[in-house]
Design a protein around this motif. Structure first.
Motif, short mmCIF file in Angstrom:
data_model
loop_
_atom_site.label_atom_id
_atom_site.label_comp_id
_atom_site.label_asym_id
_atom_site.label_seq_id
_atom_site.Cartn_x
_atom_site.Cartn_y
_atom_site.Cartn_z
N ASN A 1 1.12 -1.20 0.30
CA ASN A 1 0.30 -0.54 0.14
C ASN A 1 0.69 1.29 -0.11
O ASN A 1 0.30 2.18 -0.58
N SER A 2 2.43 1.57 0.21
CA SER A 2 2.84 2.61 0.49
C SER A 2 3.02 2.49 -1.62
O SER A 2 3.27 3.58 -1.22
N CYS A 3 3.18 2.34 -2.43
CA CYS A 3 3.23 2.08 -3.80
C CYS A 3 1.67 2.16 -3.94
O CYS A 3 1.09 3.16 -4.88
N HIS A 4 1.15 1.39 -3.93
CA HIS A 4 -0.24 1.48 -4.58
C HIS A 4 -1.38 1.88 -4.28
O HIS A 4 -2.19 1.70 -4.02
N GLY A 5 -1.06 2.30 -3.00
CA GLY A 5 -2.54 3.01 -1.90
C GLY A 5 -3.26 2.76 -0.63
O GLY A 5 -3.05 1.36 -1.07
N PRO A 6 -3.31 3.10 -0.16
CA PRO A 6 -3.82 1.82 0.89
C PRO A 6 -5.33 1.29 0.67
O PRO A 6 -5.58 0.53 1.21
N GLU A 7 -6.57 1.37 -0.67
CA GLU A 7 -7.25 0.50 -0.65
C GLU A 7 -6.52 -0.39 -2.11
O GLU A 7 -7.50 -0.88 -2.78
N LEU A 8 -5.67 -0.31 -2.27
CA LEU A 8 -4.57 -1.04 -3.79
C LEU A 8 -5.24 -0.33 -5.12
O LEU A 8 -5.02 -1.38 -5.71
N LEU A 9 -5.42 0.91 -4.85
CA LEU A 9 -6.33 1.24 -6.27
C LEU A 9 -4.64 1.96 -6.90
O LEU A 9 -5.63 2.49 -8.37
N GLY A 10 -4.40 1.93 -6.99
CA GLY A 10 -2.62 2.65 -7.08
C GLY A 10 -2.88 4.39 -7.42
O GLY A 10 -4.31 4.84 -6.70
N GLN A 11 -2.34 5.01 -7.58
CA GLN A 11 -1.76 6.80 -7.38
C GLN A 11 -0.62 7.15 -8.41
O GLN A 11 0.00 6.20 -8.73
N ASP A 12 -0.51 7.98 -9.23
CA ASP A 12 0.28 8.13 -10.27
C ASP A 12 0.15 7.37 -11.34
O ASP A 12 -0.51 7.37 -11.97
N ALA A 13 1.41 7.28 -11.28
CA ALA A 13 1.93 5.80 -12.02
C ALA A 13 1.62 4.94 -11.83
O ALA A 13 2.37 3.83 -12.52
N ILE A 14 1.29 4.86 -10.84
CA ILE A 14 1.58 3.28 -9.99
C ILE A 14 0.48 2.50 -10.69
O ILE A 14 -0.76 2.98 -10.00
N PRO A 15 0.44 1.34 -11.60
CA PRO A 15 -1.66 0.93 -11.32
C PRO A 15 -1.58 0.56 -10.23
O PRO A 15 -1.20 0.34 -8.68
N ARG A 16 -3.73 0.18 -10.16
CA ARG A 16 -4.38 -0.75 -9.56
C ARG A 16 -3.99 -2.31 -9.47
O ARG A 16 -3.79 -2.22 -10.67
N ILE A 17 -4.37 -2.55 -8.41
CA ILE A 17 -3.31 -3.97 -8.40
C ILE A 17 -4.79 -4.68 -7.58
O ILE A 17 -5.16 -5.48 -8.58
N ARG A 18 -6.26 -3.73 -7.33
CA ARG A 18 -7.14 -4.37 -6.43
C ARG A 18 -8.22 -4.84 -7.98
O ARG A 18 -8.46 -4.28 -8.69
N GLY A 19 -9.06 -6.08 -7.18
CA GLY A 19 -9.40 -6.54 -8.52
C GLY A 19 -8.77 -6.91 -9.79
O GLY A 19 -9.64 -7.32 -10.36
N GLN A 20 -7.28 -6.98 -9.86
CA GLN A 20 -7.18 -7.29 -11.26
C GLN A 20 -7.15 -9.30 -11.14
O GLN A 20 -7.08 -10.12 -10.02
N ARG A 21 -7.32 -10.07 -12.86
CA ARG A 21 -8.07 -11.11 -12.39
C ARG A 21 -6.53 -11.60 -11.81
O ARG A 21 -5.59 -11.37 -11.96
N GLU A 22 -6.33 -13.48 -11.33
CA GLU A 22 -6.05 -13.54 -10.37
C GLU A 22 -5.02 -14.30 -11.29
O GLU A 22 -3.62 -14.11 -10.83
#
Length: 97
Positions: free
Chosen positions: A32-53
């Protein structure tokens, strides 16, 4: 595309022991330090929450083997410590968020 909401999980929920173990891995590796507290991504860092397993597990394995270069070396460094079962658990957990 980055502004689209993550897809909603429609399958069975993750088992409690999987959730606890994967949450510990997220904390240990500070996802969460890069992908955000909810893993939704931020700036150029992608969202990983809900990605296909399967895609997420393949990406983590690629970072671990250095077959997949990261935006910066952080993902490759973090993934070096992951065991195969931890990759599986992280992918299962994060895909179900």
């Amino acid at each position: 595309m980055a502004t689209l909401p993550p897809p909603a999980w429609s399958g069975a929920p993750a088992a409690p022991n999987l959730v606890a173990g994967a949450q510990a891995l997220v904390a240990k590796h500070q996802c969460n330090s890069c992908h955000g507290p909810e893993l939704l991504g931020q700036d150029a860092i992608p969202r990983i929450r809900g990605q296909r397993e399967d895609n997420f597990a393949k990406a983590l394995a690629g970072y671990k083997s250095n077959a997949r270069p990261g935006y910066d070396p952080a993902m490759n460094e973090v993934a070096q410590e992951l065991k195969d079962d931890e990759i599986r658990d992280l992918a299962a957990y994060i895909s179900r968020l």
